[in-house]
Scaffold this motif. Structure first.
Motif, PDB file in Angstrom:
ATOM      1  N   CYS A  19       0.829  -1.211   0.000  1.00  0.00           N
ATOM      2  CA  CYS A  19       0.000   0.000   0.000  1.00  0.00           C
ATOM      3  C   CYS A  19       0.862   1.260   0.000  1.00  0.00           C
ATOM      4  N   LYS A  20       1.967   1.214   0.728  1.00  0.00           N
ATOM      5  CA  LYS A  20       2.865   2.365   0.761  1.00  0.00           C
ATOM      6  C   LYS A  20       3.431   2.640  -0.636  1.00  0.00           C
ATOM      7  N   HIS A  21       3.873   1.590  -1.332  1.00  0.00           N
ATOM      8  CA  HIS A  21       4.419   1.760  -2.679  1.00  0.00           C
ATOM      9  C   HIS A  21       3.339   2.250  -3.650  1.00  0.00           C
ATOM     10  N   LEU A  22       2.146   1.709  -3.526  1.00  0.00           N
ATOM     11  CA  LEU A  22       1.054   2.131  -4.396  1.00  0.00           C
ATOM     12  C   LEU A  22       0.676   3.591  -4.120  1.00  0.00           C
ATOM     13  N   HIS A  23       0.673   3.976  -2.867  1.00  0.00           N
ATOM     14  CA  HIS A  23       0.391   5.366  -2.496  1.00  0.00           C
ATOM     15  C   HIS A  23       1.417   6.297  -3.138  1.00  0.00           C
ATOM     16  N   GLN A  24       2.680   5.923  -3.040  1.00  0.00           N
ATOM     17  CA  GLN A  24       3.754   6.737  -3.624  1.00  0.00           C
ATOM     18  C   GLN A  24       3.578   6.841  -5.137  1.00  0.00           C
ATOM     19  N   ALA A  25       3.265   5.717  -5.785  1.00  0.00           N
ATOM     20  CA  ALA A  25       3.085   5.715  -7.241  1.00  0.00           C
ATOM     21  C   ALA A  25       1.906   6.591  -7.650  1.00  0.00           C
ATOM     22  N   LEU A  26       0.808   6.520  -6.897  1.00  0.00           N
ATOM     23  CA  LEU A  26      -0.357   7.361  -7.199  1.00  0.00           C
ATOM     24  C   LEU A  26      -0.015   8.839  -7.028  1.00  0.00           C
ATOM     25  N   GLU A  43     -10.264   2.548   0.642  1.00  0.00           N
ATOM     26  CA  GLU A  43     -11.100   1.404   1.028  1.00  0.00           C
ATOM     27  C   GLU A  43     -10.262   0.158   1.274  1.00  0.00           C
ATOM     28  N   ARG A  44      -9.335  -0.114   0.372  1.00  0.00           N
ATOM     29  CA  ARG A  44      -8.571  -1.350   0.446  1.00  0.00           C
ATOM     30  C   ARG A  44      -7.349  -1.264   1.355  1.00  0.00           C
ATOM     31  N   CYS A  45      -6.770  -0.094   1.497  1.00  0.00           N
ATOM     32  CA  CYS A  45      -5.511   0.025   2.238  1.00  0.00           C
ATOM     33  C   CYS A  45      -5.644   0.649   3.619  1.00  0.00           C
ATOM     34  N   ARG A  46      -6.828   1.068   4.003  1.00  0.00           N
ATOM     35  CA  ARG A  46      -6.947   1.786   5.280  1.00  0.00           C
ATOM     36  C   ARG A  46      -6.483   0.955   6.477  1.00  0.00           C
ATOM     37  N   ALA A  47      -6.645  -0.356   6.425  1.00  0.00           N
ATOM     38  CA  ALA A  47      -6.216  -1.215   7.542  1.00  0.00           C
ATOM     39  C   ALA A  47      -4.721  -1.514   7.506  1.00  0.00           C
ATOM     40  N   HIS A  48      -4.090  -1.247   6.377  1.00  0.00           N
ATOM     41  CA  HIS A  48      -2.690  -1.643   6.202  1.00  0.00           C
ATOM     42  C   HIS A  48      -1.701  -0.484   6.183  1.00  0.00           C
ATOM     43  N   TYR A  49      -2.162   0.697   5.786  1.00  0.00           N
ATOM     44  CA  TYR A  49      -1.233   1.818   5.604  1.00  0.00           C
ATOM     45  C   TYR A  49      -1.943   3.143   5.865  1.00  0.00           C
ATOM     46  N   LYS A  50      -1.326   3.964   6.674  1.00  0.00           N
ATOM     47  CA  LYS A  50      -1.844   5.305   6.941  1.00  0.00           C
ATOM     48  C   LYS A  50      -0.909   6.304   6.265  1.00  0.00           C
ATOM     49  N   PRO A  51      -1.353   6.932   5.156  1.00  0.00           N
ATOM     50  CA  PRO A  51      -0.483   7.882   4.466  1.00  0.00           C
ATOM     51  C   PRO A  51      -0.243   9.129   5.326  1.00  0.00           C
ATOM     52  N   PRO A  52       0.837   9.852   5.027  1.00  0.00           N
ATOM     53  CA  PRO A  52       1.075  11.105   5.736  1.00  0.00           C
ATOM     54  C   PRO A  52      -0.111  12.044   5.571  1.00  0.00           C
ATOM     55  N   LYS A  53      -0.232  12.996   6.434  1.00  0.00           N
ATOM     56  CA  LYS A  53      -1.407  13.887   6.484  1.00  0.00           C
ATOM     57  C   LYS A  53      -1.602  14.750   5.244  1.00  0.00           C
ATOM     58  N   SER A  54      -0.640  14.820   4.320  1.00  0.00           N
ATOM     59  CA  SER A  54      -0.785  15.677   3.144  1.00  0.00           C
ATOM     60  C   SER A  54      -1.921  15.222   2.240  1.00  0.00           C
ATOM     61  N   GLN A  55      -2.307  13.958   2.265  1.00  0.00           N
ATOM     62  CA  GLN A  55      -3.376  13.456   1.400  1.00  0.00           C
ATOM     63  C   GLN A  55      -4.698  13.506   2.096  1.00  0.00           C
TER      64      GLN A  55
END
Length: 144
Positions: A53-60, A132-144
């Motif tokens: 999820c972290k890698h996908l967040h970064q890619a998005l 929806e899919r990543c909320r249980a696995h990864y919390k992105p930094p507050k900028s998003q």
């Protein structure tokens, strides 16, 4: 999809749209990407979902930023062309060819500006699915 290596060709609107289409591939495939990389509860031990999820967040984030930058660059270029043509038009009101070119450039500018709205919809959809899919696995930094 990463940002293009060279400056985008903003002259040809069809090429501009095609480049955006290619750059939006990550957003178009996000559901598939999440389904294949983020495990269900029964397979959670076999995959590191937080890293995925972290890698996908970064890619998005990178994809959205590069598209936004490209669209805004092309809008700025098109705006300066329209402004220059408008100034020319004031000097020669009788030039029909100039008027046609001005109208064409104004239309291209409006279409490019509308891509910002499309971008907002695409980004919102992607973030909704991601959260929806990543909320249980990864919390992105507050900028998003």
């Amino acid at each position: 999809m990463a940002a293009p290596n060279s400056a985008p060709n903003c002259e040809d609107f069809a090429e501009f749209q095609e480049l955006l289409r290619v750059m939006r591939t990550i957003d178009d495939r996000i559901v598939h990407e999440l389904n294949t990389t983020v495990p269900t509860a029964s397979f959670a031990e076999k995959v590191d979902a937080s890293q995925t999820c972290k890698h996908l967040h970064q890619a998005l984030m990178e994809a959205h930023e590069s598209r936004d930058r490209m669209i805004k660059t092309c809008i700025a270029q098109a705006s300066s062309v329209v402004k220059a043509l408008q100034e020319e038009r004031v000097k020669s009101l009788e030039d029909i060819a100039l008027l046609k070119r001005l109208r064409k450039e104004q239309t291209k500018l409006k279409l490019m500006q509308s891509e910002l709205n499309v971008e907002e919809v695409v980004n919102d959809r992607s973030w909704k699915v991601f959260k929806e899919r990543c909320r249980a696995h990864y919390k992105p930094p507050k900028s998003q």
